[in-house]
Scaffold this motif. Structure first.
Motif, PDB file in Angstrom:
ATOM      1  N   VAL A   1     -14.502 -11.253  -3.553  1.00 51.58           N
ATOM      2  CA  VAL A   1     -14.617 -11.428  -2.109  1.00 51.58           C
ATOM      3  C   VAL A   1     -16.049 -11.086  -1.732  1.00 51.58           C
ATOM      4  O   VAL A   1     -16.552 -10.022  -2.085  1.00 51.58           O
ATOM      5  CB  VAL A   1     -13.622 -10.518  -1.345  1.00 51.58           C
ATOM      6  CG1 VAL A   1     -13.804 -10.665   0.155  1.00 51.58           C
ATOM      7  CG2 VAL A   1     -12.199 -10.838  -1.750  1.00 51.58           C
ATOM      8  N   LYS A   2     -16.701 -12.005  -1.022  1.00 51.92           N
ATOM      9  CA  LYS A   2     -18.090 -11.807  -0.607  1.00 51.92           C
ATOM     10  C   LYS A   2     -18.222 -12.065   0.879  1.00 51.92           C
ATOM     11  O   LYS A   2     -17.474 -12.861   1.447  1.00 51.92           O
ATOM     12  CB  LYS A   2     -19.019 -12.778  -1.340  1.00 51.92           C
ATOM     13  CG  LYS A   2     -19.092 -12.581  -2.820  1.00 51.92           C
ATOM     14  CD  LYS A   2     -20.018 -13.582  -3.450  1.00 51.92           C
ATOM     15  CE  LYS A   2     -20.022 -13.421  -4.949  1.00 51.92           C
ATOM     16  NZ  LYS A   2     -20.865 -14.404  -5.603  1.00 51.92           N
ATOM     17  N   VAL A   3     -19.184 -11.408   1.492  1.00 49.39           N
ATOM     18  CA  VAL A   3     -19.547 -11.677   2.879  1.00 49.39           C
ATOM     19  C   VAL A   3     -20.884 -12.405   2.836  1.00 49.39           C
ATOM     20  O   VAL A   3     -21.865 -11.877   2.318  1.00 49.39           O
ATOM     21  CB  VAL A   3     -19.659 -10.379   3.709  1.00 49.39           C
ATOM     22  CG1 VAL A   3     -20.092 -10.701   5.132  1.00 49.39           C
ATOM     23  CG2 VAL A   3     -18.350  -9.635   3.702  1.00 49.39           C
ATOM     24  N   VAL A   4     -20.903 -13.625   3.355  1.00 46.91           N
ATOM     25  CA  VAL A   4     -22.116 -14.438   3.390  1.00 46.91           C
ATOM     26  C   VAL A   4     -22.405 -14.749   4.850  1.00 46.91           C
ATOM     27  O   VAL A   4     -21.745 -15.592   5.448  1.00 46.91           O
ATOM     28  CB  VAL A   4     -21.939 -15.745   2.579  1.00 46.91           C
ATOM     29  CG1 VAL A   4     -23.220 -16.566   2.605  1.00 46.91           C
ATOM     30  CG2 VAL A   4     -21.503 -15.459   1.161  1.00 46.91           C
ATOM     31  N   GLY A   5     -23.350 -14.020   5.425  1.00 48.35           N
ATOM     32  CA  GLY A   5     -23.632 -14.182   6.856  1.00 48.35           C
ATOM     33  C   GLY A   5     -22.439 -13.716   7.670  1.00 48.35           C
ATOM     34  O   GLY A   5     -22.027 -12.568   7.584  1.00 48.35           O
ATOM     35  N   ARG A   6     -21.850 -14.626   8.439  1.00 42.17           N
ATOM     36  CA  ARG A   6     -20.664 -14.315   9.240  1.00 42.17           C
ATOM     37  C   ARG A   6     -19.415 -14.964   8.639  1.00 42.17           C
ATOM     38  O   ARG A   6     -18.447 -15.229   9.330  1.00 42.17           O
ATOM     39  CB  ARG A   6     -20.845 -14.805  10.683  1.00 42.17           C
ATOM     40  CG  ARG A   6     -21.971 -14.189  11.461  1.00 42.17           C
ATOM     41  CD  ARG A   6     -21.848 -12.716  11.707  1.00 42.17           C
ATOM     42  NE  ARG A   6     -20.646 -12.329  12.424  1.00 42.17           N
ATOM     43  CZ  ARG A   6     -20.297 -11.065  12.620  1.00 42.17           C
ATOM     44  NH1 ARG A   6     -21.038 -10.085  12.139  1.00 42.17           N
ATOM     45  NH2 ARG A   6     -19.205 -10.767  13.272  1.00 42.17           N
ATOM     46  N   LYS A   7     -19.424 -15.208   7.327  1.00 45.72           N
ATOM     47  CA  LYS A   7     -18.274 -15.794   6.638  1.00 45.72           C
ATOM     48  C   LYS A   7     -17.788 -14.859   5.549  1.00 45.72           C
ATOM     49  O   LYS A   7     -18.574 -14.184   4.904  1.00 45.72           O
ATOM     50  CB  LYS A   7     -18.642 -17.125   5.987  1.00 45.72           C
ATOM     51  CG  LYS A   7     -18.818 -18.270   6.943  1.00 45.72           C
ATOM     52  CD  LYS A   7     -18.932 -19.563   6.174  1.00 45.72           C
ATOM     53  CE  LYS A   7     -19.117 -20.737   7.078  1.00 45.72           C
ATOM     54  NZ  LYS A   7     -17.963 -21.085   7.842  1.00 45.72           N
ATOM     55  N   VAL A   8     -16.466 -14.847   5.352  1.00 44.85           N
ATOM     56  CA  VAL A   8     -15.853 -14.143   4.228  1.00 44.85           C
ATOM     57  C   VAL A   8     -15.439 -15.222   3.235  1.00 44.85           C
ATOM     58  O   VAL A   8     -14.765 -16.189   3.607  1.00 44.85           O
ATOM     59  CB  VAL A   8     -14.619 -13.333   4.670  1.00 44.85           C
ATOM     60  CG1 VAL A   8     -13.951 -12.694   3.472  1.00 44.85           C
ATOM     61  CG2 VAL A   8     -15.011 -12.287   5.675  1.00 44.85           C
ATOM     62  N   VAL A   9     -15.865 -15.081   1.977  1.00 43.89           N
ATOM     63  CA  VAL A   9     -15.576 -16.076   0.947  1.00 43.89           C
ATOM     64  C   VAL A   9     -14.748 -15.418  -0.150  1.00 43.89           C
ATOM     65  O   VAL A   9     -15.176 -14.436  -0.751  1.00 43.89           O
ATOM     66  CB  VAL A   9     -16.879 -16.660   0.355  1.00 43.89           C
ATOM     67  CG1 VAL A   9     -16.560 -17.696  -0.708  1.00 43.89           C
ATOM     68  CG2 VAL A   9     -17.748 -17.255   1.449  1.00 43.89           C
ATOM     69  N   LEU A  10     -13.561 -15.975  -0.393  1.00 46.46           N
ATOM     70  CA  LEU A  10     -12.679 -15.521  -1.472  1.00 46.46           C
ATOM     71  C   LEU A  10     -12.720 -16.569  -2.570  1.00 46.46           C
ATOM     72  O   LEU A  10     -12.522 -17.759  -2.309  1.00 46.46           O
ATOM     73  CB  LEU A  10     -11.245 -15.367  -0.959  1.00 46.46           C
ATOM     74  CG  LEU A  10     -10.144 -15.243  -2.009  1.00 46.46           C
ATOM     75  CD1 LEU A  10     -10.285 -13.948  -2.804  1.00 46.46           C
ATOM     76  CD2 LEU A  10      -8.775 -15.325  -1.371  1.00 46.46           C
ATOM     77  N   VAL A  11     -12.993 -16.130  -3.811  1.00 45.33           N
ATOM     78  CA  VAL A  11     -13.012 -17.037  -4.955  1.00 45.33           C
ATOM     79  C   VAL A  11     -12.158 -16.429  -6.056  1.00 45.33           C
ATOM     80  O   VAL A  11     -12.319 -15.254  -6.405  1.00 45.33           O
ATOM     81  CB  VAL A  11     -14.451 -17.271  -5.479  1.00 45.33           C
ATOM     82  CG1 VAL A  11     -14.437 -18.167  -6.715  1.00 45.33           C
ATOM     83  CG2 VAL A  11     -15.319 -17.886  -4.395  1.00 45.33           C
TER      84      VAL A  11
END
Length: 192
Positions: free
Chosen positions: A96-106
């Motif tokens: 789980v990463k925070v990229v700017g104002r997005k949360v990305v689950l991979v």
């Protein structure tokens, strides 16, 4: 039955130059392969457009029709909260990463099997989800937890605005601006 191979010696002889073009019953291999390439390119384009449609409609369809991997999101009131079904993935296969104002689950998973007959199978699964974090939520305080049932919960609290101390704001008084049409005082004194 005539084929290209039977006519090859004939095509190189001087008789072929006198008779002109010779037709065969078998199509040319180049023609077959070019048609096959065109069909494969059409299939690639279809798959590409279908993949784009799925990727653009994926999160929307998941919110409309809850399923085993349904996503429930909240962005108001208490903060930000997302729950995603990841029971097919081990914790080390998830990020789980925070990229700017997005949360990305991979999630990435590889499975290799060999059965008793010696047949080999390979499976590669990828799960990718993105969520926008609202402006009123503290993305730096994001936390994740994984339940025993395979539910991944991603949460972030609302931003706590610091209480500003009370202070007086001074009022500045600017000098009066001269009225239009009125003569300045200095000019009237010099004329008199």
């Amino acid at each position: 039955m005539l084929c290209r191979m039977h006519l090859a010696p004939f095509a190189s002889s001087s008789l072929a130059t006198r008779l002109g073009t010779v037709k065969t019953l078998w199509p040319h291999a180049e023609t077959i392969f070019s048609e096959l390439q065109q069909e494969m390119e059409k299939a690639r384009q279809f798959m590409s457009s279908f993949e784009q449609l799925l990727s653009s409609q994926g999160p929307i369809a998941a919110e409309r029709a809850p399923s085993a991997s349904a996503v429930a999101t909240q962005g108001s009131g208490e903060g930000f909260s997302v729950c995603q079904d990841v029971k097919n993935f081990a914790p080390e296969e998830l990020s789980v990463k925070v990229v700017g104002r997005k949360v990305v689950l991979v999630g990435q998973k590889e499975t290799q099997n060999v059965d008793e007959k010696g047949s080999f199978s390979y499976k590669y699964e990828v799960l990718k989800r993105e969520w926008d974090v609202p402006e009123e939520v503290d993305a730096e305080a994001l936390s994740c937890s994984l339940s025993k049932e395979g539910q991944l919960r991603i949460e972030a609290p609302r931003l706590a605005l610091p209480a500003a101390p009370e202070r007086n704001v001074p009022i500045q008084v600017s000098p009066a601006a001269p009225q239009p049409g009125a003569a300045p005082e200095d000019a009237s004194k010099t004329q008199a």
